[in-house]
Design an enzyme around this catalytic site. Sequence first.
Site, short mmCIF file in Angstrom:
data_model
loop_
_atom_site.label_atom_id
_atom_site.label_comp_id
_atom_site.label_asym_id
_atom_site.label_seq_id
_atom_site.Cartn_x
_atom_site.Cartn_y
_atom_site.Cartn_z
N TYR A 152 0.84 -1.20 0.00
CA TYR A 152 0.00 0.00 0.00
C TYR A 152 0.87 1.25 0.00
O TYR A 152 1.82 1.35 0.79
CB TYR A 152 -0.89 0.00 1.25
CG TYR A 152 -1.86 1.15 1.31
CD1 TYR A 152 -2.89 1.25 0.39
CD2 TYR A 152 -1.76 2.14 2.28
CE1 TYR A 152 -3.80 2.30 0.44
CE2 TYR A 152 -2.66 3.19 2.35
CZ TYR A 152 -3.68 3.26 1.41
OH TYR A 152 -4.58 4.31 1.47
N ASP A 254 9.29 4.60 0.18
CA ASP A 254 8.08 5.10 0.83
C ASP A 254 8.24 4.89 2.33
O ASP A 254 8.07 3.79 2.86
CB ASP A 254 6.84 4.35 0.30
CG ASP A 254 5.55 4.93 0.89
OD1 ASP A 254 5.64 5.79 1.79
OD2 ASP A 254 4.47 4.52 0.45
N LYS A 281 2.35 10.85 8.11
CA LYS A 281 2.10 10.41 9.50
C LYS A 281 2.90 11.18 10.55
O LYS A 281 2.58 12.32 10.82
CB LYS A 281 2.37 8.90 9.59
CG LYS A 281 1.67 8.13 8.44
CD LYS A 281 0.81 7.03 8.90
CE LYS A 281 0.26 6.23 7.75
NZ LYS A 281 -1.05 5.69 7.94
#
Length: 451
Positions: A152, A254, A281
């Site tokens: 993801y 990522d 985040k």
Amino acid sequence: MADSRKINLYLRPDSKSSQLYSRATKVEPGGNSRQTVYNPPYPCYAKSGYGCRVADEDGQERIDFVNNLTSLIVGHAHPKVVEAVIAQVQKGSAFSWPTESEIRLSEILTDRVESVERVRFTNSGTEAVMNAVKASRAFTGRPKIAKFEGCYHGAYEYVEVSLDPTPEQGGDPRAPKPVSYTRGASPGVLQDVVVLPFNDLEACEAILKKEKGTVAAVIVDPMPNRAGLIPANPMFLPGLREITRRYDMLLIADEVITFRLGYRGTQSVFGFRADLTTFGKVIGGGYPVGAIGGSAEVMSVFDPTGGKPKLPHAGTFNANPVTMVAGAATLELMTPQEYAYLDELGQAARSKLSALFERTGFEAQVSGWGSLFRIIMSRRKLADYRSSLVSAEAKAAGQELFLGLMARGVAITSTLFGSMSTPMTMDEINTLVDAVEDTIGEMKRRRNCLF
Ligand SMILES: Cc1ncc(COP(=O)(O)O)c(C=O)c1O
């Protein structure tokens, strides 16, 4: 543990969560605005959070191992973060001019991550990934990207390819087929995405060799959560770096989740240097955020000083000062010692849970590293996405475990994923392990000792 605590008040028909959900269904599709927080029959509505605890609308408090999907590394409402945000909000929350706060947060990121010389901010990890992909295309002039099966990287069509294929859809595990995640996606999207198997360098090389001159970048998460939270093998990422150089492709790391694993993220730990890195985040200290970082050369595609850049990038709330000050306050709290402390908590959680599953014969194992853990409802050896897939029966047992933990005052995700925050102590880890033991004991009794 007292019996009265072993229920989820939010699941009572007359609960506040139930009422709120019924209201929500009249104005949001399925009462939902964020796929990841939906859990049948309906989600538990949050009222407040402080430190490592979150209270729901029915007054039940739980230890929060979800941390807004790993983003709250210093817990809820940390006084230093609250102070920074209030001071900023009193001066104004958004301007159509840049502010000093974005320079400060960029300086922190460039100081900590060696491969990051320049930074651009966005409002989510999804946007950061989308712009990193676009930057790699703008830099190389090529449309295709390569990504790993089951991983993801946010809600952008290209990186959603092969997010959750069945083994039948994916075909050969060493040469996976691109599979659409959303209905109606343009066939062009599938044509422009090459799918790779995680932790299999030889297979990656064979695939990428054929794509020389067509792929702009390979995007990789060093420990992809959706694909089982399995860390990359020690030589995998340096090897992938070498292959991408050999075939003239950029490498995007990522680190939207994995930047919480260390003071410098994971590139210095795994020993590789990406061309572009995406963040999100924790760098927003609890506020909406994303960032793209990279070498000055690659990041120059965004540079507007010489006229229209190769990649114009705008966004009304990019680098908004509320997020910037919250992010800087959070990262300043996160010294190398704090990361070592979180590692200790994470290590204790993983080893105690593993020992519990071993001792009780419960069909599960624990993956993860640093401040992250995930319970996988199988004993299969883990290496990649396919090896992390479990049967429908195991998924149903996982759902029981999730609800059992919620009833015992412990919140992890319904996919059994959890993270540590600095307000936690070993007491919270012991409560987690006791709650798992108590829940699996109850599951065992209910099933008449099937495991
Ligand atoms: C590895 C990774 N990349 C990107 C994203 C997208 O970030 P956001 O949810 O902020 O859009 C996520 C979100 O969980 C993620 O885990």
